[in-house]
Motif scaffolding. Structure first.
Motif, PDB file in Angstrom:
ATOM      1  N   GLN A 237      -2.489  -2.187  -2.838  1.00 42.69           N
ATOM      2  CA  GLN A 237      -1.232  -2.829  -3.231  1.00 42.69           C
ATOM      3  C   GLN A 237      -0.009  -1.973  -2.910  1.00 42.69           C
ATOM      4  O   GLN A 237       1.101  -2.320  -3.314  1.00 42.69           O
ATOM      5  CB  GLN A 237      -1.267  -3.110  -4.729  1.00 42.69           C
ATOM      6  CG  GLN A 237      -2.451  -3.951  -5.197  1.00 42.69           C
ATOM      7  CD  GLN A 237      -2.521  -4.014  -6.707  1.00 42.69           C
ATOM      8  OE1 GLN A 237      -1.572  -4.460  -7.364  1.00 42.69           O
ATOM      9  NE2 GLN A 237      -3.618  -3.544  -7.287  1.00 42.69           N
ATOM     10  N   VAL A 238      -0.199  -0.872  -2.186  1.00 42.23           N
ATOM     11  CA  VAL A 238       0.899   0.055  -1.894  1.00 42.23           C
ATOM     12  C   VAL A 238       1.185   0.032  -0.396  1.00 42.23           C
ATOM     13  O   VAL A 238       0.271   0.170   0.427  1.00 42.23           O
ATOM     14  CB  VAL A 238       0.540   1.493  -2.340  1.00 42.23           C
ATOM     15  CG1 VAL A 238       1.701   2.448  -2.057  1.00 42.23           C
ATOM     16  CG2 VAL A 238       0.183   1.528  -3.827  1.00 42.23           C
ATOM     17  N   ALA A 328      -0.224   1.057  -8.723  1.00 42.97           N
ATOM     18  CA  ALA A 328       0.513   0.761  -7.498  1.00 42.97           C
ATOM     19  C   ALA A 328       2.010   0.905  -7.722  1.00 42.97           C
ATOM     20  O   ALA A 328       2.745   1.382  -6.845  1.00 42.97           O
ATOM     21  CB  ALA A 328       0.165  -0.644  -7.014  1.00 42.97           C
TER      22      ALA A 328
END
Length: 368
Positions: A237-238, A328
């Motif tokens: 998610q980064v 994240a």
């Protein structure tokens, strides 16, 4: 002159002493490094090294000491023991180190003994030979507190060598940037030997996305896995390239597409092309990120890690988080928060303005 450099037999304690030892050697002085365990690899820097702790096993010391002090042990695991847990561990260690260090000094006859705060055996040897002792800081605590905590558990060793207390050092070398932590002594720019490994070409230049380096402790034991599992869980998610340095098998088992793995590398050489560092909270990792001016996540954990992480957060140069709180969102903030990057850059410039180890050589020689 002949300089005996004494360190606890742990990589994180030995490597920060190597740059000054090399500077002394390069200035024509005879230097002998007394240590053990993983610290013996400092010989790769071209230093003469003597093993003062054959068969060293830090875990064995902890298993012997902490069951007799359960409240301190619990606080040490939470990172809230201050210097009490370290005093127990390193007091016991120095009780074992003192006799071999004194014997080595008696044979080698140094003119000066340079030691780190958790190697007060060096100060005992200097007192026995009546030569100057110099304390070189290598952590983010005040070394005077560390020496007091260690020496408080050293009564038998002191008595064996005819001492009732340690004389004050002839000088102390303070490496912490004053805006982060207070240490007494002559200021000296923090530097550290990194050890072996080669930097892959792709780590020498920025990638298509910002890069986050993630490291773990050189020790193994409870709480030593550090942030890697949490970073891997959040990585997809980064919007970043995430590089795990020397991961354990569990952390490297199943990785998102934006996560890469490398073995031991010269971390300082990888930082200029990176945007942030996430680590276990050890002093060497904290200093490395501060020197490079990188925002960091320092995880709150056992020993000195809570103390180190909270100093970073207080200065505004990074975040202090428990491993399970690395999300994240936290990783993204590390890349996008201008205040973190500004503070990290300020500390980097503060460190760069401190005298390098080479500038301390003449001052040390003048003590003899």
């Amino acid at each position: 002159m002949r300089v005996l450099v004494v360190s606890a037999p742990l990589v994180g304690h030995v490597f920060p002493l190597v740059p000054l030892a090399v500077a002394l050697r390069d200035a024509g002085h005879d230097v002998l490094l007394a240590t053990g365990g993983g610290g013996l690899t400092a010989a790769d820097a071209g230093l003469a090294v003597h093993d003062i702790a054959p068969g060293f096993d830090f875990g064995r010391i902890a298993l012997r000491v902490f069951p007799r002090h359960p409240l301190i042990a619990r606080a040490e695991m939470a990172g809230t023991a201050g210097t009490r847990g370290a005093g127990l561990l390193f007091g016991t260690l120095n009780d074992q180190l003192t006799d071999p260090v004194v014997a080595l000094a008696a044979r080698w006859r140094p003119d000066l003994v340079l030691h780190e705060p958790f190697a007060v055996a060096g100060a005992v040897a200097a007192a026995r030979l009546d030569v100057p002792a110099v304390r070189q800081e290598n952590a983010l605590f005040d070394g005077r507190d560390l020496v007091r905590a260690t020496t408080a558990r050293l009564g038998a060793a002191l008595r064996r060598h005819g001492l009732t207390e340690l004389p004050p050092p002839a000088a102390a070398l303070a490496v912490a940037p004053p805006s982060v932590a207070t240490q007494a002594g002559w200021p000296m720019r923090y530097d550290s030997y990194i050890g072996g490994g080669e930097l892959p070409a792709w780590l020498r230049e920025p990638g298509e996305r910002q890069r986050i380096l993630v490291t773990r402790s050189t020790l193994t034991g409870p709480g030593d896995r550090g942030p890697m599992p949490a970073v891997v869980a959040a990585a997809a998610q980064v919007d970043a390239e995430i590089v795990l340095v020397r991961p354990d098998e569990r952390s490297a088992r199943s990785l998102p597409d934006n996560v890469r793995v490398v073995d031991w590398i010269p971390l300082d050489a990888a930082m200029p092309a990176s945007a942030a560092l996430v680590h276990h909270g050890g002093a060497g990792s904290v200093f490395g990120a501060l020197v490079a001016g990188l925002p960091q996540i320092a995880t709150v954990g056992p020993g000195d890690r809570r103390h180190n992480a909270e100093l970073v957060a207080r200065r505004g140069a990074g975040l202090a988080l428990r491993p399970r709180d690395i999300t994240a969102q936290a990783l993204t903030r590390l890349l996008t928060d201008d205040a973190l990057r500004t503070a990290a850059g300020q500390v980097s410039r503060e460190i760069a303005a401190m005298p390098p180890p080479t500038d301390l050589v003449a001052r040390l020689a003048a003590l003899v």
